[in-house]
Design a protein around this motif. Structure first.
Motif, short mmCIF file in Angstrom:
data_model
loop_
_atom_site.label_atom_id
_atom_site.label_comp_id
_atom_site.label_asym_id
_atom_site.label_seq_id
_atom_site.Cartn_x
_atom_site.Cartn_y
_atom_site.Cartn_z
N TYR A 96 0.91 -1.38 -0.46
CA TYR A 96 -0.38 -0.12 -0.17
C TYR A 96 0.79 1.83 0.14
O TYR A 96 0.20 1.98 -0.53
N TRP A 101 -1.83 7.19 -2.75
CA TRP A 101 -3.95 7.59 -2.44
C TRP A 101 -4.38 8.76 -2.83
O TRP A 101 -3.61 9.95 -1.96
N GLY A 104 -4.47 11.05 0.96
CA GLY A 104 -3.01 11.47 0.74
C GLY A 104 -2.92 12.59 0.58
O GLY A 104 -1.89 13.85 0.78
N GLY A 127 -1.50 5.89 9.33
CA GLY A 127 -1.71 4.83 8.12
C GLY A 127 -0.79 5.66 6.61
O GLY A 127 -1.71 6.17 6.63
N SER A 128 0.33 5.71 7.13
CA SER A 128 0.89 6.90 6.61
C SER A 128 1.56 6.47 4.64
O SER A 128 1.64 6.66 4.62
N GLY A 129 1.62 5.04 5.14
CA GLY A 129 1.63 4.70 3.77
C GLY A 129 2.67 4.92 2.99
O GLY A 129 4.13 4.73 3.88
N ASN A 148 2.84 6.35 10.99
CA ASN A 148 1.60 5.80 11.65
C ASN A 148 1.40 4.17 10.93
O ASN A 148 0.79 4.88 9.80
N ASP A 149 1.91 3.76 10.47
CA ASP A 149 1.76 2.39 9.69
C ASP A 149 1.84 0.56 10.16
O ASP A 149 3.05 0.58 10.55
N ILE A 150 0.84 0.26 9.82
CA ILE A 150 1.06 -1.41 10.13
C ILE A 150 2.29 -1.94 9.49
O ILE A 150 2.63 -3.46 9.70
N ASN A 176 -0.31 -1.59 15.81
CA ASN A 176 -1.23 -1.24 15.62
C ASN A 176 -1.25 0.03 16.80
O ASN A 176 -1.34 -0.90 18.43
N LEU A 178 -4.70 1.81 17.01
CA LEU A 178 -6.00 1.94 17.37
C LEU A 178 -5.84 0.81 19.17
O LEU A 178 -7.18 1.57 19.70
N GLY A 191 -4.97 9.49 5.48
CA GLY A 191 -4.88 10.36 4.32
C GLY A 191 -5.24 8.41 3.46
O GLY A 191 -4.99 7.30 3.97
N ASP A 192 -6.99 8.46 2.87
CA ASP A 192 -7.38 7.32 2.49
C ASP A 192 -7.56 5.98 3.53
O ASP A 192 -6.91 4.57 2.81
N MET A 193 -7.67 6.15 4.53
CA MET A 193 -7.98 5.05 5.83
C MET A 193 -8.67 4.34 5.80
O MET A 193 -9.09 2.85 6.25
N TYR A 195 -11.63 2.23 3.40
CA TYR A 195 -10.54 1.71 2.54
C TYR A 195 -11.52 0.36 2.71
O TYR A 195 -12.04 -0.64 2.04
C1 LIG Z 1 -5.08 3.02 1.05
S1 LIG Z 1 -3.56 3.45 2.21
C2 LIG Z 1 -3.55 4.90 2.26
C3 LIG Z 1 -2.14 5.27 2.81
C4 LIG Z 1 -1.52 7.18 2.53
N1 LIG Z 1 -2.20 7.54 3.94
C5 LIG Z 1 -1.85 7.49 1.52
O1 LIG Z 1 -2.95 9.03 1.81
O2 LIG Z 1 -0.86 7.77 0.52
C6 LIG Z 1 -3.72 3.56 3.95
C7 LIG Z 1 -2.37 2.37 4.70
O3 LIG Z 1 -3.40 2.30 6.21
C8 LIG Z 1 -2.00 1.40 6.56
N2 LIG Z 1 -3.27 0.31 7.74
C9 LIG Z 1 -4.19 -0.85 8.01
N3 LIG Z 1 -4.55 -0.57 8.55
C10 LIG Z 1 -4.01 0.14 9.73
C11 LIG Z 1 -3.96 0.55 11.68
N4 LIG Z 1 -4.87 -0.47 12.25
N5 LIG Z 1 -2.84 1.14 11.92
C12 LIG Z 1 -2.29 2.14 10.85
N6 LIG Z 1 -1.93 1.59 9.27
C13 LIG Z 1 -2.91 1.02 9.08
C14 LIG Z 1 -1.36 0.21 4.98
O4 LIG Z 1 -0.77 -0.53 6.15
C15 LIG Z 1 -1.73 1.24 4.72
O5 LIG Z 1 -0.36 1.88 4.12
#
Ligand SMILES: C[S@@+](CC[C@H](N)C(=O)[O-])C[C@H]1O[C@@H](n2cnc3c(N)ncnc32)[C@H](O)[C@@H]1O
Length: 266
Positions: A96, A101, A104, A127-129, A148-150, A176, A178, A191-193, A195
Motif C-alpha cells: 500500500y 493514494w 493522502g 496509516g501513513s503509507g 504510523n503504519d502497520i 497498530n 488503535l 489519508g485514504d484510511m 477502505y
Molecule cells: C490506502 S493506504 C493510504 C496511505 C497514505 N495515507 C496515502 O494516502 O497515500 C492505507 C494505509 O493504512 C495502513 N493501515 C491499515 N490499517 C492500519 C492500522 N490499523 N494502523 C495503521 N495503519 C494502518 C496500510 O498499511 C496502508 O499503508
C-alpha cells in the motif's frame, strides 16, 4: 495499454485484493519480516541494506501525476517490473505504501497550502503509507511528527522518502495503535484510511476518543470511497476543501475525479 491485472486491481480496489496478496505471501513460505519485532524506528535509523536495495530496485522516484509535485516519492509505477509481473512473485505484504493514494494527496496539498494548520504543532499521520502527508506536515513546520503504519516496509519506504526530500527522518511507528492508550496530538491526519468497513468502525471509535480526551484536531482525506461515504461518521464531518485529481491519479483510481479534506467534529 496492456496492464498487469493483479497490480492494477489492487490499486483500484485495495480491500478486494487483500486476500490475493496475503495468499501470495503465505504461499511464498516466507517468514515474517526480520524487523517485525522492532516497531519503533527512531529518527535517522539505518535501513537494512538488502531491503533498501530491493525497494530502490523495484520503485521509481517520481513527483509527477499527483496533487503535490513538490514532494518526491518512491512509488510503484508502470516502469517498475512488479507493475507488470504477477503479484504472487512479490515477496512481501501488500505494498500500500507504494501508491500515493488520492486521500493522502488531498491532505498533503491542504497542509502545504495552509502551513498555519501544522506550524509548531504535533502531528500524527495514521496509516501513513508512503509518508507523503507526514512529509507535507514536516515541510509546513510541524514541531513533532509521528508516521504510523502497520506495515514495517512502509516504515522503510517513509525513511527513504524523507531522504529524497532532504528532510531529517521523523519517528516512525509500525504497529497498530488503535487498541493502545492514546497519546496527545494537536492534529491527527488520515489519508485514504476508510477502505474497509471494520477498519472504518475501529477508526471512528478511536477518533472519537481522541477528540473527546485530548481535543485533537482531526483531518481526513478521502476520494469518496463507499466505506467512507456510507459510514455513520458522515454526520460528524465538515467539508474543508475539495480538489480535482490530476489525470494520472484518475486513471490509476478507476475514474475517481476528486478528493476531499474533511474536518471531523463529533
Ligand atoms: C490506502 S493506504 C493510504 C496511505 C497514505 N495515507 C496515502 O494516502 O497515500 C492505507 C494505509 O493504512 C495502513 N493501515 C491499515 N490499517 C492500519 C492500522 N490499523 N494502523 C495503521 N495503519 C494502518 C496500510 O498499511 C496502508 O499503508
Amino acid at each position: 495499454m496492456a496492464l498487469s491485472l493483479s497490480w492494477k486491481v489492487f490499486a483500484l480496489f485495495p480491500t478486494n485484493c487483500c486476500s490475493l496478496f496475503l495468499r501470495a505471501v503465505r504461499s511464498s513460505g516466507l517468514p515474517s519480516f526480520p524487523w517485525g519485532h522492532c516497531p519503533w524506528r527512531g529518527a535517522g535509523s539505518i535501513l537494512d541494506p538488502e531491503m533498501k536495495a530491493f525497494l530502490e530496485e523495484n520503485t521509481e522516484v517520481t513527483s509527477s501525476g499527483s496533487l503535490t509535485p513538490e514532494i518526491q516519492l518512491r512509488l510503484l509505477t508502470s516502469r517498475c517490473k512488479f507493475w507488470w509481473e504477477k503479484a504472487d512473485l512479490w515477496p512481501y505484504s501488500d505494498p500500500y505504501w507504494a501508491i500515493y493514494w488520492p486521500g493522502g494527496q488531498a491532505l498533503s496539498r491542504y497542509l502545504l497550502d495552509n502551513p498555519d494548520i501544522v506550524r509548531g504543532k504535533s502531528v500524527l499521520d495514521l496509516g501513513s503509507g508512503c509518508g507523503a502527508t507526514a512529509i507535507a506536515a514536516k515541510m509546513s513546520g510541524a514541531s513533532r511528527i509521528l508516521a504510523n503504519d502497520i506495515d514495517p516496509i512502509a516504515g522503510m519506504a517513509i525513511t527513504l522518502n524523507c531522504e529524497l526530500n532532504q528532510l531529517n527522518p521523523f519517528p516512525i511507528l509500525t504497529k497498530n495503535i488503535l487498541d493502545l492508550e492514546q497519546d496527545k496530538w494537536d492534529l491527527v491526519v488520515l489519508g485514504d484510511m476508510f477502505y474497509d468497513e471494520d477498519l472504518a468502525d475501529s477508526l471512528h471509535r478511536w477518533l472519537k476518543k481522541c477528540f473527546w480526551t485530548h481535543t485533537t484536531q482531526i483531518l481526513i482525506g478521502d476520494p469518496g470511497r463507499p466505506q467512507f461515504s456510507g459510514h455513520s461518521i458522515q454526520n460528524q464531518l465538515h467539508k474543508v476543501v475539495e480538489y480535482s485529481l490530476p489525470e494520472p491519479t484518475r486513471q490509476e483510481n478507476n475514474g475517481l475525479t476528486t478528493s476531499t479534506v474533511w474536518h471531523f467534529q463529533p
